[in-house]
Write a protein that holds these residues in place. Structure first.
Motif, PDB file in Angstrom:
ATOM      1  N   GLY A 159      -8.711  -2.728  -3.215  1.00 51.41           N
ATOM      2  CA  GLY A 159      -8.401  -2.169  -4.530  1.00 51.41           C
ATOM      3  C   GLY A 159      -9.040  -0.814  -4.742  1.00 51.41           C
ATOM      4  O   GLY A 159      -8.523   0.051  -5.442  1.00 51.41           O
TER       5      GLY A 159
ATOM      6  N   SER B  32     -11.554   2.063  -2.456  1.00 53.93           N
ATOM      7  CA  SER B  32     -12.333   2.410  -1.273  1.00 53.93           C
ATOM      8  C   SER B  32     -12.538   3.912  -1.300  1.00 53.93           C
ATOM      9  O   SER B  32     -11.837   4.625  -2.023  1.00 53.93           O
TER      10      SER B  32
ATOM     11  N   HIS C 237     -10.540   6.357  -3.610  1.00 53.96           N
ATOM     12  CA  HIS C 237      -9.155   5.906  -3.536  1.00 53.96           C
ATOM     13  C   HIS C 237      -8.983   4.703  -4.458  1.00 53.96           C
ATOM     14  O   HIS C 237      -9.477   3.617  -4.173  1.00 53.96           O
ATOM     15  N   PHE C 238      -8.299   4.908  -5.567  1.00 54.66           N
ATOM     16  CA  PHE C 238      -8.083   3.828  -6.529  1.00 54.66           C
ATOM     17  C   PHE C 238      -6.721   3.192  -6.263  1.00 54.66           C
ATOM     18  O   PHE C 238      -5.700   3.866  -6.325  1.00 54.66           O
ATOM     19  N   ARG C 239      -6.709   1.903  -5.999  1.00 55.72           N
ATOM     20  CA  ARG C 239      -5.428   1.261  -5.711  1.00 55.72           C
ATOM     21  C   ARG C 239      -5.099   0.152  -6.706  1.00 55.72           C
ATOM     22  O   ARG C 239      -3.941  -0.052  -7.055  1.00 55.72           O
ATOM     23  N   LYS C 240      -6.134  -0.564  -7.128  1.00 55.48           N
ATOM     24  CA  LYS C 240      -5.909  -1.653  -8.095  1.00 55.48           C
ATOM     25  C   LYS C 240      -7.007  -1.601  -9.128  1.00 55.48           C
ATOM     26  O   LYS C 240      -8.116  -1.179  -8.821  1.00 55.48           O
ATOM     27  N   PRO C 241      -6.717  -2.062 -10.345  1.00 60.58           N
ATOM     28  CA  PRO C 241      -7.810  -2.124 -11.317  1.00 60.58           C
ATOM     29  C   PRO C 241      -8.849  -3.171 -10.897  1.00 60.58           C
ATOM     30  O   PRO C 241      -8.535  -4.096 -10.160  1.00 60.58           O
ATOM     31  N   ARG C 242     -10.066  -2.971 -11.359  1.00 59.34           N
ATOM     32  CA  ARG C 242     -11.121  -3.958 -11.156  1.00 59.34           C
ATOM     33  C   ARG C 242     -10.753  -5.226 -11.929  1.00 59.34           C
ATOM     34  O   ARG C 242     -10.004  -5.145 -12.912  1.00 59.34           O
TER      35      ARG C 242
END
Lengths: 195, 456
Positions: free
Chosen positions: A161, A163, B268-273
């Motif tokens: 999510g 990195s 690199h933000f891909r999904k919310p926490r």
């Protein structure tokens, strides 16, 4: 959804004819020795570097150099018992990490050209940890150093999510271009490279 | 009238500051040179970056949709804003949904373009800029003067005064290390109390639905990983096709901007926490119209590194505020008049057209050519400066006819010899900050006729 359609329609009308996507991403690395190049780059980024033979040397270093009342979080496999009691509440409330003095985490890929180290969400455990801690210790295996950033992206996985690449301590040069180490993130960055 | 020339004139009143500003930025430009020379295939990197961005412009709609699809699948909420107003409204509505009163903000030139801070403050929300340079200008109630170095125009003594006034710093402090520590302590409190964090986006990756934020201070991350709401705002041109392309852009961005091999943090933000709400606002605000302008669309490749600012002889001597806009410098002198011709028609003239900006641009934008083209359009549409229009007309008349030219030349020569004050005065804009040349005794033509036509 009005604006979305509007914007996409306008782009469709305005965009130029096809320009092909380049495919040749082969670049020259000047690194003769990956480890040496990495260490030199890390030092010029303001990081401390220690070469180690065994993970336990990090614990020895901490015992010798860090006061016993400092709060340390150890996120390296096999060393969880070095930690204070960690509870799940930290995941729910990252604010509780405010008082961490030292965080020890493992990086997965090092880049020789700029000493950036790829760290995944699993490795940091709490997203805010590498930033909120006063001092960051990163362990990296020497054989996971690659020459260029392109090489690193070939092997990074995208399932995490969050990195990131970290290449040194938090810094700023916003005041008259004088370099100051320790802006908002970790004040110091210590790399332990496992041979 | 508030235009570049008159604002630059104000900046130029303090000559020492101009020299200092010039040298500080040239220092950054030299760091950039050193870094770029260490990369053996720097030119190949630039070429590929430029080609990727051109491909992006050709497929902008499809990449945006691909990005949207992947980001939605990752649990990120996507919003589209046609202009600054809609962008600001979306931000406010998200904050209202979560009953947010305090928000921390990491540097985003897009929100400067949209004047978000003023809008939110009017609506009762306290916004704190967290990049040190941005925080300083925010406290000074000024806009940033540079896209990467927002307070490059301020001296450390002035920053000390601002911190004394607003942050309880002791009087007379000017040491950058001590000042930074004071800001660190103050902002840490803000990070910990904020319910929402807003960031810009350096690169949005269509293939993975992730976005990358680059900082040296770690302020973007301190904000977003503590707050329950993360809002990320992007101009729609920030998209790139694949993750592997990040290798190209991250190698170019910091080297071009500040002369570093990479920024400290490339997140690199891909999904919310877990438990976090993550929003992306994709903003047009004139960009889709810009895309349709063939001669100028190349400037949409810009990755906001600031290299063209640091090298520009005009920017370095006139200061960022003279551009009266969020994005100053050579690239701002293209982007702004394209969006709003009337308010920014002065900016394409704030250039020597020397081409240095084009030479340092990491994505090969032909900046000086576009500035030249814009000038042509502005003059042709009749909205150029009248004094320049008049002198150009006079010039054209005398140069287009040899007899008129000879007569004009003799008159000027005679006049200059006996009444030099007619040219050496404040009314003549050409005389400002310049010495007029010595008039030669004979012209080249006279010399040629005397010496060469004799067969000597």
């Amino acid at each position: 959804m009005g604006s979305r359609e509007d914007i996409l329609t306008k782009i469709k009308k305005a965009k130029p004819a096809e320009n092909e996507l380049p495919t040749d991403f082969s670049f020259i690395s000047t690194a003769e020795n990956l480890l040496e190049t990495f260490v030199a780059a890390a030092q010029s980024n303001g990081s401390q570097v220690t070469l180690i033979e065994d993970e336990k040397e990090i614990i020895n270093y901490i015992t010798e150099n860090i006061a016993s009342d400092e709060r340390i979080i150890f996120n390296i496999k096999g060393f969880e018992d070095e930690n204070e009691e960690l509870e799940d509440q930290y995941i729910n409330d990252p604010h509780k990490l405010e008082s961490v003095d030292v965080a020890v985490i493992e990086g997965s890929i090092g880049v020789a050209e700029n000493a950036a180290v790829w760290i995944t969400e699993n490795q940091m455990k709490y997203r805010v940890l590498p930033f909120i801690t006063q001092h960051l210790f990163v362990m990296l295996k020497a054989d996971s150093i690659v020459p260029l950033l392109h090489d690193a992206y070939k092997i990074t996985k995208v399932e995490d999510g969050f990195s990131l690449f970290i290449s040194g301590p938090s810094k700023t040069a916003d005041i008259e271009q004088s370099l100051v180490i320790g802006a908002h993130g970790a004040r110091s960055h210590h790399l332990f490279i496992l041979k | 009238m508030r235009n570049h020339a008159s604002l630059a004139e104000q900046f130029n009143l303090d000559e020492n500051r101009v020299d200092w500003h010039n040298k500080t930025l040239w220092f950054v430009r030299e760091k950039r040179d050193k870094q770029s020379h260490q990369v053996p295939d720097w030119e190949k990197l630039r070429e590929i970056a430029s080609k990727i961005k051109l491909n992006v412009l050709s497929n902008l709609d499809t990449y945006l949709m691909e990005f949207e699809k992947n980001a939605l699948a990752n649990g990120i909420q996507i919003h589209w804003a046609k202009d600054a107003e809609e962008h600001n409204e979306i931000v406010l509505s998200i904050l209202k949904d979560h009953q947010v009163k305090y928000m921390v903000k990491s540097k985003s030139m897009l929100t400067e373009e949209c004047h978000l801070n003023e809008y939110l403050e009017k609506n009762g929300i306290e916004v704190t800029d967290t990049d040190l340079g941005e925080r300083i200008v925010q406290l000074a109630k000024e806009p940033p003067s540079h896209v990467v170095l927002p307070c490059i125009h301020k001296k450390k003594e002035e920053i000390g005064e601002i911190f004394h006034k607003h942050l309880n710093a002791p009087e007379g402090l000017s040491d950058p290390q001590q000042l930074t520590e004071i800001a660190r302590q103050d902002l840490r409190k803000k990070f910990l109390q904020s319910q929402a964090a807003l960031t810009g986006i350096n690169f949005a990756v269509a293939e993975t639905g992730e976005f990358v934020v680059c900082t040296n201070e770690g302020n973007a991350d301190m904000g977003t990983h503590l707050a329950n709401v993360h809002i990320a705002c992007m101009g729609l041109e920030k998209i790139i096709p694949k993750r592997e392309h990040l290798g190209i852009f991250l190698r170019l961005l910091a080297r071009s901007g500040t002369g570093q091999s990479i920024t400290t943090y490339s997140s690199h933000f891909r999904k919310p926490r877990a438990g976090q709400d993550m929003h992306i606002i994709i903003v047009d605000n004139g960009r889709s119209e810009h895309l349709g302008k063939e001669k100028f669309r190349n400037s949409l490749k810009c990755i906001r590194c600031g290299a063209c600012f640091n090298t520009c002889p005009v920017y370095r001597r006139s200061g960022g505020h003279s551009y009266h806009t969020a994005v100053a410098g050579p690239i701002g002198s293209i982007l702004n008049p394209i969006r709003n011709r009337e308010d920014y028609k002065d900016l394409p003239f704030a250039s020597t057209l020397c081409g240095s900006c084009t030479n340092v641009c990491p994505v090969k934008i032909d900046l000086h050519n576009q500035l030249y083209e814009l000038r042509q359009e502005i003059i042709a549409s009749g909205s150029g400066e009248s004094i320049k229009g008049f002198s150009m007309k006079m010039m054209a008349r005398s140069l287009s006819n040899i007899k008129k030219y000879e007569k004009f030349k003799r008159t000027v020569k005679w006049g200059y010899r006996y009444t030099p004050f007619l040219l050496k005065n404040k009314i003549n804009p050409w005389y400002k900050h310049r010495e007029m040349p010595e008039m030669p005794k004979e012209s080249f033509k006279e010399w040629y006729q005397k010496n060469i036509s004799d067969g000597k």
